[in-house]
Motif scaffolding. Structure first.
Motif, mmCIF file in Angstrom:
data_model
loop_
_atom_site.group_PDB
_atom_site.id
_atom_site.type_symbol
_atom_site.label_atom_id
_atom_site.label_comp_id
_atom_site.label_asym_id
_atom_site.label_seq_id
_atom_site.Cartn_x
_atom_site.Cartn_y
_atom_site.Cartn_z
ATOM 1 N N ALA A 181 0.934 -1.303 -0.236
ATOM 2 C CA ALA A 181 -0.025 -0.309 0.031
ATOM 3 C C ALA A 181 0.684 1.175 -0.167
ATOM 4 O O ALA A 181 0.453 2.235 -0.760
ATOM 5 N N VAL A 182 1.846 1.175 0.678
ATOM 6 C CA VAL A 182 2.916 2.257 0.843
ATOM 7 C C VAL A 182 3.719 2.409 -0.697
ATOM 8 O O VAL A 182 3.748 3.465 -1.080
ATOM 9 N N VAL A 234 -7.037 -1.738 0.569
ATOM 10 C CA VAL A 234 -6.382 -0.959 1.515
ATOM 11 C C VAL A 234 -6.776 0.650 1.102
ATOM 12 O O VAL A 234 -6.736 1.010 0.021
ATOM 13 N N ALA A 235 -7.212 1.261 2.124
ATOM 14 C CA ALA A 235 -7.406 2.815 2.252
ATOM 15 C C ALA A 235 -6.533 3.439 2.815
ATOM 16 O O ALA A 235 -5.872 3.001 3.885
ATOM 17 N N VAL A 236 -6.244 4.880 2.520
ATOM 18 C CA VAL A 236 -5.158 5.598 3.182
ATOM 19 C C VAL A 236 -5.898 7.062 3.481
ATOM 20 O O VAL A 236 -6.630 7.381 2.776
ATOM 21 N N THR A 237 -5.490 7.526 4.857
ATOM 22 C CA THR A 237 -5.998 8.832 5.220
ATOM 23 C C THR A 237 -4.569 9.428 5.881
ATOM 24 O O THR A 237 -3.974 8.669 6.639
ATOM 25 N N ARG A 297 7.820 14.870 5.698
ATOM 26 C CA ARG A 297 7.316 13.596 6.483
ATOM 27 C C ARG A 297 5.807 13.480 6.356
ATOM 28 O O ARG A 297 4.966 14.327 6.136
ATOM 29 N N LEU A 298 5.257 12.011 6.372
ATOM 30 C CA LEU A 298 4.086 11.657 6.155
ATOM 31 C C LEU A 298 3.516 10.933 7.637
ATOM 32 O O LEU A 298 3.989 10.082 7.697
ATOM 33 N N HIS A 299 2.486 11.211 8.222
ATOM 34 C CA HIS A 299 1.863 10.526 9.141
ATOM 35 C C HIS A 299 0.628 9.992 8.448
ATOM 36 O O HIS A 299 -0.516 10.515 8.556
ATOM 37 N N ALA A 300 0.783 8.673 8.253
ATOM 38 C CA ALA A 300 -0.274 7.976 7.389
ATOM 39 C C ALA A 300 -1.027 6.935 8.270
ATOM 40 O O ALA A 300 -0.552 6.018 9.067
ATOM 41 N N PHE A 301 -2.280 6.792 7.967
ATOM 42 C CA PHE A 301 -3.238 5.790 8.540
ATOM 43 C C PHE A 301 -3.791 4.925 7.431
ATOM 44 O O PHE A 301 -4.597 5.238 6.577
ATOM 45 N N PHE A 302 -3.487 3.540 7.380
ATOM 46 C CA PHE A 302 -3.938 2.601 6.256
ATOM 47 C C PHE A 302 -5.059 1.746 6.905
ATOM 48 O O PHE A 302 -4.653 1.324 8.191
ATOM 49 N N GLU A 303 -5.982 1.169 6.294
ATOM 50 C CA GLU A 303 -7.146 0.476 6.750
ATOM 51 C C GLU A 303 -7.366 -0.717 5.864
ATOM 52 O O GLU A 303 -7.337 -0.230 4.562
ATOM 53 N N SER A 362 -2.857 0.079 9.842
ATOM 54 C CA SER A 362 -1.354 0.281 10.050
ATOM 55 C C SER A 362 -1.233 1.739 9.962
ATOM 56 O O SER A 362 -1.383 2.384 9.038
ATOM 57 N N GLU A 363 -0.608 2.307 11.102
ATOM 58 C CA GLU A 363 -0.075 3.855 11.313
ATOM 59 C C GLU A 363 1.217 3.761 11.126
ATOM 60 O O GLU A 363 1.815 3.051 11.508
#
Length: 151
Positions: A31-32, A74-77, A85-91, A103-104
């Motif tokens: 997903a990344v 997989v979705a990302v917010t 930098r990115l602080h990403a939240f994957f579901e 996955s944070e």
């Protein structure tokens, strides 16, 4: 925003009959890569900009089992970002939109020539601005968690 769709590969299933915990990390890693592709850091973009993204930290939270050949999405917010930098939240969801895992991640933009952190190239920063962003104080429930035994 769904950025990756895949299926549970037979090799990902363990002795318990469901997707091995390490394979959830694999899916989030893919997903990344999909996020990078979407924001202009595919192979051609990495070469053109001399730039890539490294994962600094990740926190996986397992919610439900996934089984062989099961469709996954997989979705990302984005929870936060700055110049590099990115602080990403994957579901991770199944075909019925049941939450399987989250996955944070803290991701860092890297200049490939210097091997040092560097600001996102302008076209990448513009693409990142188009991604879904969580409002301050309105993060997903499973974001920002710490690990520990609650007493």
């Amino acid at each position: 925003m769904v950025i990756l769709e895949t299926r549970v590969a037979p090799a990902w299933v363990d002795y318990n009959g469901h997707m091995n915990d390490a394979e959830y990390a694999r899916v989030f890693s893919l997903a990344v890569e999909a996020l990078m592709d979407r924001t202009g850091l595919d192979a051609e973009g990495r070469s053109r900009h001399g730039y890539t993204i490294y994962t600094l930290e990740t926190h996986l939270c397992y919610r439900r089992e996934a089984h062989q050949d099961q469709p996954l999405a997989v979705a990302v917010t984005l929870l936060d970002r700055d110049a590099k930098r990115l602080h990403a939240f994957f579901e991770l969801f199944d075909e019925e939109r049941n939450l399987l895992a989250t996955s944070e991640q803290m991701l860092m933009g890297m200049n490939q020539q210097s091997g040092r952190p560097d600001a996102f190239p302008a076209p990448v920063a513009e693409a990142l601005a188009e991604l879904p962003h969580a409002e301050a104080g309105a993060w997903p429930e499973l974001a920002g968690r710490t690990i520990g035994i609650r007493r």
